[in-house]
Design an enzyme around this catalytic site. Structure first.
Site, PDB file in Angstrom:
ATOM      1  N   ASP A  45      -8.097  -9.402 -14.588  1.00 25.63           N
ATOM      2  CA  ASP A  45      -9.530  -8.830 -13.509  1.00 25.63           C
ATOM      3  C   ASP A  45      -9.682  -9.391 -12.522  1.00 25.63           C
ATOM      4  O   ASP A  45      -9.676 -10.743 -12.429  1.00 25.63           O
ATOM      5  CB  ASP A  45     -10.940  -8.469 -14.848  1.00 25.63           C
ATOM      6  CG  ASP A  45     -11.918  -8.580 -14.312  1.00 25.63           C
ATOM      7  OD1 ASP A  45     -12.049  -8.082 -13.048  1.00 25.63           O
ATOM      8  OD2 ASP A  45     -13.181  -8.370 -14.972  1.00 25.63           O
TER       9      ASP A  45
ATOM     10  N   GLY B 110     -11.909 -10.407  -9.844  1.00 27.82           N
ATOM     11  CA  GLY B 110     -13.033 -10.820 -10.040  1.00 27.82           C
ATOM     12  C   GLY B 110     -14.481 -10.237  -9.284  1.00 27.82           C
ATOM     13  O   GLY B 110     -15.709 -10.555  -9.540  1.00 27.82           O
ATOM     14  N   GLY B 111     -13.964  -8.554  -9.064  1.00 29.75           N
ATOM     15  CA  GLY B 111     -14.756  -7.947  -8.441  1.00 29.75           C
ATOM     16  C   GLY B 111     -16.237  -7.983  -9.611  1.00 29.75           C
ATOM     17  O   GLY B 111     -17.743  -7.873  -9.177  1.00 29.75           O
ATOM     18  N   PHE B 112     -15.361  -7.426 -11.030  1.00 33.23           N
ATOM     19  CA  PHE B 112     -17.074  -7.818 -11.818  1.00 33.23           C
ATOM     20  C   PHE B 112     -18.351  -8.873 -11.846  1.00 33.23           C
ATOM     21  O   PHE B 112     -19.110  -9.022 -11.835  1.00 33.23           O
ATOM     22  CB  PHE B 112     -16.772  -7.823 -13.569  1.00 33.23           C
ATOM     23  CG  PHE B 112     -17.684  -7.876 -14.091  1.00 33.23           C
ATOM     24  CD1 PHE B 112     -18.235  -6.335 -14.332  1.00 33.23           C
ATOM     25  CD2 PHE B 112     -18.008  -8.474 -14.984  1.00 33.23           C
ATOM     26  CE1 PHE B 112     -19.236  -6.439 -15.468  1.00 33.23           C
ATOM     27  CE2 PHE B 112     -19.353  -8.443 -16.095  1.00 33.23           C
ATOM     28  CZ  PHE B 112     -20.336  -7.171 -16.271  1.00 33.23           C
TER      29      PHE B 112
ATOM     30  N   ASP C  47     -12.409  -4.476  -5.965  1.00 29.66           N
ATOM     31  CA  ASP C  47     -12.990  -3.433  -6.100  1.00 29.66           C
ATOM     32  C   ASP C  47     -14.699  -3.657  -5.426  1.00 29.66           C
ATOM     33  O   ASP C  47     -14.957  -4.997  -5.501  1.00 29.66           O
ATOM     34  CB  ASP C  47     -13.100  -2.888  -6.832  1.00 29.66           C
ATOM     35  CG  ASP C  47     -13.221  -3.028  -8.361  1.00 29.66           C
ATOM     36  OD1 ASP C  47     -13.141  -4.440  -8.567  1.00 29.66           O
ATOM     37  OD2 ASP C  47     -14.147  -2.132  -9.337  1.00 29.66           O
TER      38      ASP C  47
ATOM     39  N   GLN D 247     -13.996   3.750  -8.129  1.00 30.31           N
ATOM     40  CA  GLN D 247     -15.817   3.557  -8.595  1.00 30.31           C
ATOM     41  C   GLN D 247     -16.609   4.866  -7.694  1.00 30.31           C
ATOM     42  O   GLN D 247     -16.234   5.934  -7.507  1.00 30.31           O
ATOM     43  CB  GLN D 247     -16.103   2.414  -7.765  1.00 30.31           C
ATOM     44  CG  GLN D 247     -15.639   1.474  -8.166  1.00 30.31           C
ATOM     45  CD  GLN D 247     -16.587   0.935  -9.076  1.00 30.31           C
ATOM     46  OE1 GLN D 247     -17.085   1.194  -9.048  1.00 30.31           O
ATOM     47  NE2 GLN D 247     -15.651  -0.861  -9.868  1.00 30.31           N
TER      48      GLN D 247
ATOM     49  N   GLY E 196     -16.777   0.022 -13.005  1.00 30.04           N
ATOM     50  CA  GLY E 196     -18.303   0.628 -12.792  1.00 30.04           C
ATOM     51  C   GLY E 196     -19.022   0.837 -13.966  1.00 30.04           C
ATOM     52  O   GLY E 196     -20.004   1.434 -13.763  1.00 30.04           O
TER      53      GLY E 196
ATOM     54  N   ASP F 280     -11.231  -2.893 -23.037  1.00 32.74           N
ATOM     55  CA  ASP F 280     -11.811  -4.570 -23.233  1.00 32.74           C
ATOM     56  C   ASP F 280     -13.390  -4.794 -22.823  1.00 32.74           C
ATOM     57  O   ASP F 280     -13.455  -3.560 -22.707  1.00 32.74           O
ATOM     58  CB  ASP F 280     -11.288  -5.070 -22.303  1.00 32.74           C
ATOM     59  CG  ASP F 280     -12.178  -5.231 -20.558  1.00 32.74           C
ATOM     60  OD1 ASP F 280     -12.469  -6.422 -20.589  1.00 32.74           O
ATOM     61  OD2 ASP F 280     -12.423  -4.018 -19.751  1.00 32.74           O
TER      62      ASP F 280
ATOM     63  N   CYS G 261     -10.086  -5.122 -45.532  1.00 30.67           N
ATOM     64  CA  CYS G 261      -9.592  -5.316 -44.106  1.00 30.67           C
ATOM     65  C   CYS G 261      -7.906  -5.949 -44.180  1.00 30.67           C
ATOM     66  O   CYS G 261      -8.257  -7.075 -45.726  1.00 30.67           O
ATOM     67  CB  CYS G 261     -10.206  -5.867 -43.623  1.00 30.67           C
ATOM     68  SG  CYS G 261      -9.941  -6.546 -42.330  1.00 30.67           S
TER      69      CYS G 261
ATOM     70  N   CYS H 264      -7.118  -8.461 -42.231  1.00 28.21           N
ATOM     71  CA  CYS H 264      -6.801 -10.034 -41.606  1.00 28.21           C
ATOM     72  C   CYS H 264      -6.596 -10.770 -41.615  1.00 28.21           C
ATOM     73  O   CYS H 264      -6.827 -10.742 -43.823  1.00 28.21           O
ATOM     74  CB  CYS H 264      -8.177 -10.104 -40.475  1.00 28.21           C
ATOM     75  SG  CYS H 264      -9.426  -9.601 -41.372  1.00 28.21           S
TER      76      CYS H 264
ATOM     77  N   CYS I 169      -9.820 -11.442 -44.202  1.00 31.59           N
ATOM     78  CA  CYS I 169     -10.165 -11.356 -45.711  1.00 31.59           C
ATOM     79  C   CYS I 169      -9.260 -11.115 -46.530  1.00 31.59           C
ATOM     80  O   CYS I 169      -9.866 -10.182 -48.240  1.00 31.59           O
ATOM     81  CB  CYS I 169     -10.892  -9.812 -45.284  1.00 31.59           C
ATOM     82  SG  CYS I 169     -12.124  -9.675 -44.545  1.00 31.59           S
TER      83      CYS I 169
ATOM     84  N   HIS J 282     -11.573 -11.902 -37.564  1.00 35.54           N
ATOM     85  CA  HIS J 282     -11.465  -9.887 -38.237  1.00 35.54           C
ATOM     86  C   HIS J 282     -12.020  -9.471 -37.021  1.00 35.54           C
ATOM     87  O   HIS J 282     -11.677  -7.757 -37.212  1.00 35.54           O
ATOM     88  CB  HIS J 282     -13.249 -10.686 -39.264  1.00 35.54           C
ATOM     89  CG  HIS J 282     -13.216  -9.597 -39.576  1.00 35.54           C
ATOM     90  ND1 HIS J 282     -12.781  -7.988 -41.129  1.00 35.54           N
ATOM     91  CD2 HIS J 282     -14.578  -8.503 -39.623  1.00 35.54           C
ATOM     92  CE1 HIS J 282     -13.214  -7.060 -41.109  1.00 35.54           C
ATOM     93  NE2 HIS J 282     -14.367  -7.250 -40.331  1.00 35.54           N
TER      94      HIS J 282
END
Length: 418
Positions: free
Chosen positions: A111, A113-115, A165, A209, A236, A286, A324, A326, A329, A361
């Site tokens: 990412d 860095g805009g966030f 952005d 955006q 956004g 994500d 599950c 994983c 589990c 999990h």
């Protein structure tokens, strides 16, 4: 909400960017807009749709990288802003990038860095030049420009890089600021493209955006598609907007994007959001939520979230989720750890290992959910998958189905209430 004019640069033909990925569209749902595809990246093939765990500072909270591999993860996130602060660009250059720094030989997406413009707004000021931050570590000033963001990401060596952005909260009522942010994001993309040193081995994705204004989103789609980056993100969102508005933006944007490129909706991680967004034509997602909620004792299951701190689980000796696969589990005779709900309950308020086990999990659960969605698309039974998913989540009570999901899926040919 709508607008009448913008002053963004008009789309102009340009040479396709060099690409370090190939995108194979494997199957399309015959009812919805869902797609199953394979994204070939420098550090291995990634099956889409996919949920990407977030390792913000080159570390996924609660998991080692070997444990992350055990979940089947082929692509995780790092954050450019945080790695630029610590360990810093000089260390990244010296070690040879983030893959070596963190011991991860699979793919990384960064990412830009805009966030942080939203999450650290009190510490940031946006101008045409870039974003001026005060470091949350020591208060020192930092200027993040499109060029510096790309330089950092080149040093990180991520397989997918995001443009810098101009991000504003979706709940922002200022239409002029929303339009300014969209237009600036287009201009900043051009600067990112010009600054990118290694397009033959790192893929730069643009970010659409425009807030919740569908006219701005359409115009931004046209601008970004014209620049022909290897992949495209819808940014956004997940900022507190109504889910109905979220779905309208995703549906509008995917309808305007090239079929043969990956589509990434940023910051999405709740299971119902994922399966609906897949139906609307998105491929990649994500969120920090699965590990964050684990730290509060919450397990993500197909029947909803379980708060294992609740005293009712003190003598529940079943697995976190029946069926599950994983390592948490799975029973010991099948190669797992055989962890019970009672044990997690015992640990959650006292020991960090409880959050660690739930993180294993939860991440596995979301990766597995996307794997099941992919298989349903390949077999052209995604509408049936959606019906079963919501039936499991709400225990068959259709009156509890969220209206936003029912309406969004009805728009792509699936009636959950039928």
């Amino acid at each position: 909400m709508s607008t009448t004019t913008t002053t963004a640069p008009s789309p102009s033909p340009r040479k396709p960017m060099p690409s370090a990925l190939t995108f194979n569209l494997d199957a399309k749902c015959s009812t919805t807009k869902a797609r199953a595809s394979t994204l070939h990246l420098p550090h291995g093939a990634v099956k889409l749709p996919i949920f990407m765990p977030v390792a913000t500072q080159a570390s996924l909270k609660g998991l080692t990288y070997d444990q992350l591999k055990d979940t089947g993860c082929m692509l995780c996130l790092n954050n450019t802003y945080h790695l630029g602060l610590k360990p810093g660009q000089a260390v990244l250059d010296e070690v040879g990038g983030a893959h070596k720094l963190q011991g991860w030989d699979r793919n990384i997406l960064t990412d830009s860095g805009g966030f942080q413009m939203v999450s650290l707004l009190k510490l940031a000021r946006v101008t045409e030049e870039g974003v001026r931050f005060l470091s949350p570590h020591d208060g020192t000033p930092m200027l993040l420009t499109p060029e510096h963001s790309i330089s950092l990401q080149n040093s990180i060596g991520s397989d997918i890089m995001m443009q810098l952005d101009d991000v504003i909260a979706t709940t922002c009522p200022d239409i002029e600021r929303m339009q300014e942010a969209m237009e600036r994001s287009v201009r900043w993309l051009d600067r990112c493209i010009a600054a990118h040193k290694y397009p033959e081995k790192q893929n730069l994705f643009c970010i659409i955006q425009g807030g919740l204004d569908l006219d701005l989103r359409r115009k931004c789609c046209a601008e970004m598609v014209a620049r022909d980056t290897p992949g495209i993100a819808i940014g956004g969102l997940s900022g507190g907007e109504a889910k109905e508005e979220f779905c309208k933006v995703v549906d509008t944007c995917t309808g305007l994007l090239p079929e043969r490129k990956p589509r990434y909706v940023m910051g999405v991680g709740y299971p119902e959001d994922l399966v609906v967004a897949v139906a609307l034509g998105a491929d990649m997602f994500d969120c920090v939520w699965p590990t964050r909620t684990a730290r509060f004792g919450n397990a993500i299951t197909s029947a909803g979230n379980l708060n294992l701190r609740n005293s009712s689980y003190a003598t529940d000796f079943g697995p976190v989720e029946v069926g599950c696969t994983c390592t948490c589990c799975l029973p010991t005779d099948q190669g797992g750890m055989g962890i019970t709900r009672a044990y997690i309950h015992h640990l959650t308020a006292k020991e960090t290992v409880g959050a660690h086990l739930l993180s294993i999990h939860n991440v596995h659960h979301l990766l597995s959910l996307m794997g099941s969605a992919r298989q349903a698309i390949l077999e052209d039974r995604y509408p049936e998958f959606l019906r079963q998913f919501f039936s499991n989540l709400y225990k068959g009570d259709k009156l509890k189905y969220p209206k936003w999901a029912v309406e969004a899926l009805r728009g792509v040919g699936v009636d959950l209430l039928a």
